[in-house]
Design an enzyme around this catalytic site. Sequence first.
Site, PDB file in Angstrom:
ATOM      1  N   ASP A 222       0.820  -1.210   0.000  1.00  0.00           N
ATOM      2  CA  ASP A 222       0.000   0.000   0.000  1.00  0.00           C
ATOM      3  C   ASP A 222       0.863   1.274   0.000  1.00  0.00           C
ATOM      4  OD1 ASP A 222      -2.287   1.472   0.018  1.00  0.00           O
ATOM      5  OD2 ASP A 222      -2.830   1.071   2.102  1.00  0.00           O
TER       6      ASP A 222
ATOM      7  N   ASN B 202     -10.473  -2.798  -6.470  1.00  0.00           N
ATOM      8  CA  ASN B 202      -9.655  -1.902  -7.319  1.00  0.00           C
ATOM      9  C   ASN B 202     -10.247  -1.683  -8.717  1.00  0.00           C
ATOM     10  OD1 ASN B 202      -6.406  -2.993  -5.993  1.00  0.00           O
ATOM     11  ND2 ASN B 202      -7.708  -1.273  -5.388  1.00  0.00           N
TER      12      ASN B 202
HETATM   13  C1  FPP Z   1      -1.780   0.236  -3.333  1.00  0.00           C
HETATM   14  O1  FPP Z   1      -1.364   1.572  -3.396  1.00  0.00           O
HETATM   15  C2  FPP Z   1      -1.363  -0.499  -4.501  1.00  0.00           C
HETATM   16  C3  FPP Z   1      -2.182  -1.041  -5.432  1.00  0.00           C
HETATM   17  C4  FPP Z   1      -3.650  -0.959  -5.391  1.00  0.00           C
HETATM   18  C5  FPP Z   1      -1.663  -1.755  -6.584  1.00  0.00           C
HETATM   19  C6  FPP Z   1      -0.446  -2.585  -6.335  1.00  0.00           C
HETATM   20  C7  FPP Z   1       0.301  -2.651  -7.591  1.00  0.00           C
HETATM   21  C8  FPP Z   1       1.634  -2.687  -7.687  1.00  0.00           C
HETATM   22  C9  FPP Z   1       2.490  -2.784  -6.513  1.00  0.00           C
HETATM   23  C10 FPP Z   1       2.319  -2.610  -8.991  1.00  0.00           C
HETATM   24  C11 FPP Z   1       1.837  -3.486 -10.071  1.00  0.00           C
HETATM   25  C12 FPP Z   1       1.920  -4.924  -9.766  1.00  0.00           C
HETATM   26  C13 FPP Z   1       2.431  -5.840 -10.571  1.00  0.00           C
HETATM   27  C14 FPP Z   1       2.303  -7.247 -10.175  1.00  0.00           C
HETATM   28  C15 FPP Z   1       3.128  -5.528 -11.809  1.00  0.00           C
HETATM   29  P1  FPP Z   1      -2.455   2.685  -3.578  1.00  0.00           P
HETATM   30  O2  FPP Z   1      -2.540   2.995  -5.031  1.00  0.00           O
HETATM   31  O3  FPP Z   1      -3.735   2.272  -2.955  1.00  0.00           O
HETATM   32  O4  FPP Z   1      -1.784   3.862  -2.800  1.00  0.00           O
HETATM   33  P2  FPP Z   1      -2.481   4.958  -1.890  1.00  0.00           P
HETATM   34  O5  FPP Z   1      -3.176   4.234  -0.784  1.00  0.00           O
HETATM   35  O6  FPP Z   1      -1.330   5.783  -1.412  1.00  0.00           O
HETATM   36  O7  FPP Z   1      -3.426   5.709  -2.758  1.00  0.00           O
END
Ligand code: FPP
Length: 250
Positions: A22, A70
């Site tokens: 996250d 998501n």
């Molecule tokens: C959470 O951060 C992350 C995600 C919802 C996506 C996770 C994806 C990756 C780590 C990269 C892509 C993965 C692969 C396997 C290539 P957030 O966007 O919710 O961050 P925030 O809470 O700060 O808004």
Amino acid sequence: MSSKPQSINLKKIPNHIAIIMDGNGRWAKQKGMQRVFGHKNALTAIRETADYASELGVGYLTLYAFSTENWNRPKFEVDALMSLLVTTLKKELPEFMRKSVKVNSIGAIDQLPKKAQKTLKEVIEKTKNNTKITLTFALSYGAREEIVNAIKNISKKVVNKELEIEKIDEKIINNHLYTFNLPDVDLMIRTSGEQRISNFLLWQMAYAELYFTDVLWPDFRKEHLFNAIIDYQNRERRFGKTSEQIDSNE
Ligand code: FPP
């Protein structure tokens, strides 16, 4: 001075680590960039974490890459995440082979764009005989959906008289989850300061140790995994027993 050990005990390595990666969006925002910039920079953290976990002898690493919730994000971000998944899997395949990483996925994979499904299937197939570490990507994953799905499939077997109700036990339920081929989670790490499970591996985390860190996922490095494992090793996992029973190995 702390009396807690500061070196990792290789005999007490968590076999299965699950991570809620996250904070990508916030990381990008702090830099005045778009959220997708954070997702792109998450890849170094994934690589470094997987490498160090493998080096320590962690058998299973499961990453929450995309939740069922998501899908509600702006289309632009969803598309970017899906394309990042495809390019990353393709690019990393030679490294997965060199490092003997077995790639796996959990979730409603049939909901992913066809291209992502195809690439994922190919990488899973090509890496299936690798043995060093199993790297599972949770994609379009939601634990409640997983449990509903398992109940439906078990019910069908009961209706078709392939299974007696009395025979339903934890093992049968395990075998109907996306994680049928994975052990229970030992250590769950969530980055970015949020202290929630967010519909991740609810059944499989029944006895997991939970570790929360303020580090935003794109900044997560070897030293942070080290800290999480040290913390895990300083806890006593009792599985409902008493400390005395644990000490005497009962
Ligand atoms: C959470 O951060 C992350 C995600 C919802 C996506 C996770 C994806 C990756 C780590 C990269 C892509 C993965 C692969 C396997 C290539 P957030 O966007 O919710 O961050 P925030 O809470 O700060 O808004």
